[in-house]
Scaffold this motif. Structure first.
Motif, PDB file in Angstrom:
ATOM      1  N   SER A  37       1.198  -1.346   0.103  1.00  0.00           N
ATOM      2  CA  SER A  37      -0.245  -0.319  -0.142  1.00  0.00           C
ATOM      3  C   SER A  37       1.051   1.141   0.063  1.00  0.00           C
ATOM      4  CB  SER A  37      -0.758  -0.140   1.324  1.00  0.00           C
ATOM      5  OG  SER A  37      -0.535  -0.043   2.100  1.00  0.00           O
ATOM      6  N   TYR A  38       1.597   0.678   0.913  1.00  0.00           N
ATOM      7  CA  TYR A  38       2.698   2.635   0.851  1.00  0.00           C
ATOM      8  C   TYR A  38       3.220   2.767  -0.445  1.00  0.00           C
ATOM      9  CZ  TYR A  38       5.664   5.910   2.612  1.00  0.00           C
ATOM     10  OH  TYR A  38       6.390   7.387   3.329  1.00  0.00           O
ATOM     11  N   ILE A  39       3.914   1.613  -1.468  1.00  0.00           N
ATOM     12  CA  ILE A  39       4.728   2.039  -2.619  1.00  0.00           C
ATOM     13  C   ILE A  39       3.720   2.214  -3.449  1.00  0.00           C
ATOM     14  CG2 ILE A  39       5.544   0.933  -4.133  1.00  0.00           C
ATOM     15  CD1 ILE A  39       7.374  -1.047  -2.138  1.00  0.00           C
ATOM     16  N   ARG A  40       2.465   1.961  -3.666  1.00  0.00           N
ATOM     17  CA  ARG A  40       1.205   2.505  -4.507  1.00  0.00           C
ATOM     18  C   ARG A  40       1.195   3.592  -4.217  1.00  0.00           C
ATOM     19  NH1 ARG A  40       1.142  -2.021  -8.085  1.00  0.00           N
ATOM     20  NH2 ARG A  40       1.085  -4.209  -6.850  1.00  0.00           N
ATOM     21  N   GLU A  41       0.117   4.116  -2.964  1.00  0.00           N
ATOM     22  CA  GLU A  41       0.109   4.684  -2.399  1.00  0.00           C
ATOM     23  C   GLU A  41       0.949   6.518  -2.556  1.00  0.00           C
ATOM     24  OE1 GLU A  41      -2.892   3.196   0.647  1.00  0.00           O
ATOM     25  OE2 GLU A  41      -1.329   4.253   1.344  1.00  0.00           O
ATOM     26  N   GLN A  42       2.159   5.949  -1.705  1.00  0.00           N
ATOM     27  CA  GLN A  42       3.279   7.283  -1.983  1.00  0.00           C
ATOM     28  C   GLN A  42       3.751   7.236  -3.969  1.00  0.00           C
ATOM     29  OE1 GLN A  42       3.255   9.538   0.577  1.00  0.00           O
ATOM     30  NE2 GLN A  42       1.880   8.317   1.380  1.00  0.00           N
ATOM     31  N   ARG A  43       3.407   6.080  -4.783  1.00  0.00           N
ATOM     32  CA  ARG A  43       4.516   6.147  -6.370  1.00  0.00           C
ATOM     33  C   ARG A  43       5.888   5.816  -5.740  1.00  0.00           C
ATOM     34  NH1 ARG A  43       0.724   8.005  -9.975  1.00  0.00           N
ATOM     35  NH2 ARG A  43      -1.192   9.092  -9.297  1.00  0.00           N
ATOM     36  N   ILE A  44       6.198   5.825  -5.072  1.00  0.00           N
ATOM     37  CA  ILE A  44       7.666   4.858  -4.773  1.00  0.00           C
ATOM     38  C   ILE A  44       8.342   4.404  -5.984  1.00  0.00           C
ATOM     39  CG2 ILE A  44       9.448   3.876  -3.386  1.00  0.00           C
ATOM     40  CD1 ILE A  44       8.223   6.283  -1.898  1.00  0.00           C
ATOM     41  N   GLN A  45       8.971   4.858  -6.504  1.00  0.00           N
ATOM     42  CA  GLN A  45      10.255   3.904  -7.630  1.00  0.00           C
ATOM     43  C   GLN A  45      11.482   3.569  -6.992  1.00  0.00           C
ATOM     44  OE1 GLN A  45      11.263   7.247 -10.566  1.00  0.00           O
ATOM     45  NE2 GLN A  45       9.349   5.972 -12.056  1.00  0.00           N
ATOM     46  N   VAL A  46      12.179   3.538  -6.217  1.00  0.00           N
ATOM     47  CA  VAL A  46      13.495   2.916  -5.937  1.00  0.00           C
ATOM     48  C   VAL A  46      13.575   2.645  -4.271  1.00  0.00           C
ATOM     49  CG1 VAL A  46      15.802   3.461  -5.744  1.00  0.00           C
ATOM     50  CG2 VAL A  46      14.408   4.449  -7.613  1.00  0.00           C
ATOM     51  N   ALA A  47      13.817   1.301  -4.254  1.00  0.00           N
ATOM     52  CA  ALA A  47      14.310   0.566  -2.839  1.00  0.00           C
ATOM     53  C   ALA A  47      15.473   0.076  -2.414  1.00  0.00           C
ATOM     54  CB  ALA A  47      13.569  -0.177  -2.499  1.00  0.00           C
ATOM     55  N   ILE A  48      16.021   0.202  -1.205  1.00  0.00           N
ATOM     56  CA  ILE A  48      17.429   0.146  -0.293  1.00  0.00           C
ATOM     57  C   ILE A  48      16.969  -1.430  -0.284  1.00  0.00           C
ATOM     58  CG2 ILE A  48      19.173  -0.074   0.187  1.00  0.00           C
ATOM     59  CD1 ILE A  48      19.004   3.855  -0.188  1.00  0.00           C
ATOM     60  N   LEU A  49      17.761  -1.954  -0.408  1.00  0.00           N
ATOM     61  CA  LEU A  49      17.244  -3.480   0.360  1.00  0.00           C
ATOM     62  C   LEU A  49      18.669  -3.500   0.781  1.00  0.00           C
ATOM     63  CD1 LEU A  49      15.794  -5.740  -0.227  1.00  0.00           C
ATOM     64  CD2 LEU A  49      16.821  -7.132  -2.057  1.00  0.00           C
ATOM     65  N   THR A  50      18.823  -3.970   2.823  1.00  0.00           N
ATOM     66  CA  THR A  50      19.700  -4.411   3.034  1.00  0.00           C
ATOM     67  C   THR A  50      19.031  -5.023   3.964  1.00  0.00           C
ATOM     68  OG1 THR A  50      18.253  -2.090   4.516  1.00  0.00           O
ATOM     69  CG2 THR A  50      20.741  -2.501   3.553  1.00  0.00           C
ATOM     70  N   VAL A  51      18.422  -6.020   4.020  1.00  0.00           N
ATOM     71  CA  VAL A  51      17.837  -7.528   4.763  1.00  0.00           C
ATOM     72  C   VAL A  51      18.993  -8.552   4.515  1.00  0.00           C
ATOM     73  CG1 VAL A  51      14.827  -6.785   4.080  1.00  0.00           C
ATOM     74  CG2 VAL A  51      16.584  -8.749   2.482  1.00  0.00           C
ATOM     75  N   PRO A  52      18.855 -10.117   5.713  1.00  0.00           N
ATOM     76  CA  PRO A  52      19.353 -10.818   5.041  1.00  0.00           C
ATOM     77  C   PRO A  52      19.396 -11.520   4.236  1.00  0.00           C
ATOM     78  CG  PRO A  52      18.606 -11.025   7.381  1.00  0.00           C
ATOM     79  CD  PRO A  52      18.134 -10.008   6.311  1.00  0.00           C
ATOM     80  N   GLU A  53      20.776 -12.280   3.524  1.00  0.00           N
ATOM     81  CA  GLU A  53      20.868 -12.876   2.354  1.00  0.00           C
ATOM     82  C   GLU A  53      19.335 -14.136   2.078  1.00  0.00           C
ATOM     83  OE1 GLU A  53      23.954 -16.233   0.093  1.00  0.00           O
ATOM     84  OE2 GLU A  53      24.284 -15.633   2.243  1.00  0.00           O
ATOM     85  N   GLU A  54      19.077 -14.796   3.485  1.00  0.00           N
ATOM     86  CA  GLU A  54      17.789 -15.655   3.488  1.00  0.00           C
ATOM     87  C   GLU A  54      16.320 -15.165   2.561  1.00  0.00           C
ATOM     88  OE1 GLU A  54      18.871 -14.964   7.360  1.00  0.00           O
ATOM     89  OE2 GLU A  54      19.825 -15.531   5.275  1.00  0.00           O
TER      90      GLU A  54
END
Ligand SMILES: NC(=O)c1ccc[n+]([C@@H]2O[C@H](COP(=O)([O-])OP(=O)(O)OC[C@H]3O[C@@H](n4cnc5c(N)ncnc54)[C@H](O)[C@@H]3O)[C@@H](O)[C@H]2O)c1
Ligand SMILES: NC(=O)c1ccc[n+]([C@@H]2O[C@H](COP(=O)([O-])OP(=O)(O)OC[C@H]3O[C@@H](n4cnc5c(N)ncnc54)[C@H](O)[C@@H]3O)[C@@H](O)[C@H]2O)c1
Lengths: 205, 205
Positions: free
Chosen positions: A133-150
């Motif tokens: 919902s956040y990506i669609r409502e705020q029209r976000i185009q770019v994300a940084i991914l800093t989650v663990p490998e798995e």
């Protein structure tokens, strides 16, 4: 300006930014033509058409070109991005002031660990079920991914399905771009390795 | 092998590693000659002399070249490095498994905050007053700098005075290399900006 020219100008700027971070100060049209796989005369034609001048014999100044390209491309206001995974690396990036200089602002974070979720903080950190919902409502185009490998591949797929068009991936998994989503993989170990070459090359000279 | 050739080989590898992280798969001698400011015929001569082959018409495969250069340059065992500033970013780097793949090992950290000093941990974190003796006794050549902006220049100068020859600087202060110390400045905001260009260029095409 026609599309193709705008696209090339944006590619020139991308390459110039990269070369600036490698220490380049001056550049020649041949360098840009090589990097983009186009003819040097097209580069010169583009520059002449948009008033980007250089001393032909001495090449062009990288910083001057970037500043002019910024004007031409209309560095359109602030770019809003999100960060997924707010652990050690994620929080260091959330607090990093360097993003402001490039008119980039992290507007929200997402983390699976309830202890890290602070929805009322100045930069709110939400649970991952709020991503879509956040990506669609705020029209976000770019994300940084800093989650663990798995959890990285699964999270990347979810982001792409929500319409994200660019991912800066830090997880130690090489991710490929798709037709609608451009993935850049960052590996800081390569920066250290590069440094050793400078150090070793300097010592042997 | 004479010095100049070894130096050029190490520079080819450095550039190739950089280009690999930019997504290049194939490369031509002209690209390397441009990047290093030497003639394309010298690049081809170097490659012929060291048995680095390529399909002239189709260029050279970047990964193959890096692997061969690794053998030629004798990727000498494990490189030991230290990290100064063990806050959010520093600890994320201490725990990062990606360094092992590149045969780089963070052997110790240093932090001014007594609460972060854990001298008995598997990767010990010492007080900064141990820096000089540790660097000299362990012959450390490269350090990662992840301290706050206000203490970054002073810490860099101290590291240089202790004989450090390479610094990977994350503080938002552009540091210059000196004669005996090579400084690489990392700015992750530029990686995000680059990503936006891909995303924008893709959308306008
Ligand atoms: N590329 C590099 O140079 C580099 C350097 C350092 C760390 N890393 C990588 O960055 C990642 C993060 O490292 P770290 O030290 O910050 O780890 P960390 O464990 O401190 O942080 C990871 C965070 O991700 C959260 N998380 C886990 N699964 C999630 C999911 N599905 N959705 C949202 N959040 C989720 C966790 O709750 C945690 O807070 C790791 O993959 C690590 O390998 C890369
Ligand atoms: N270049 C980038 O892309 C990027 C990204 C994120 C953060 N940063 C920068 O990295 C640095 C660290 O960020 P952080 O989020 O980890 O900050 P932090 O405050 O969490 O960590 C800084 C650590 O340095 C220690 N310290 C302070 N002075 C010291 C000294 N003289 N000697 C040894 N240790 C000292 C502190 O005790 C602290 O533990 C900051 O300068 C920040 O701007 C850069």
């Amino acid at each position: 300006m026609e599309y193709e020219l705008i696209k090339r100008l944006s590619q020139y700027k991308k390459i110039l930014i990269k070369l600036r971070s490698m220490g380049f100060v001056k550049i020649f049209s041949d360098n840009l033509s090589d990097a983009l796989g186009i003819s040097a005369s097209l580069v010169r034609k583009d520059f002449a058409a948009t008033g980007l001048t250089g001393k032909r014999r001495g090449g062009y100044q990288v910083n001057e070109l970037i500043a002019k390209l910024n004007d031409l491309l209309g560095k359109n206001g602030e770019q809003h991005i999100i960060i997924v995974g707010c652990g050690k690396l994620g929080s260091a990036l959330i607090n990093y002031k360097g993003f402001e200089n490039e008119q980039i602002r992290i507007v929200a974070g997402f983390d699976a660990n309830p202890e890290r979720q602070t929805p009322d903080a100045p930069i709110p950190i939400f649970a991952p079920d709020r991503l879509e919902s956040y990506i669609r409502e705020q029209r976000i185009q770019v994300a940084i991914l800093t989650v663990p490998e798995e959890s990285s591949l699964q999270t990347m797929e979810r982001l792409q399905s929500y319409g994200i068009r660019g991912i800066l991936n830090f997880a130690p998994v090489l991710m490929r771009s798709s037709e609608h989503c451009n993935v850049e993989n960052v590996n800081l170990a390569l920066e250290v390795e590069k440094l050793f070459y400078f150090v070793n090359a300097q010592q042997s000279s």
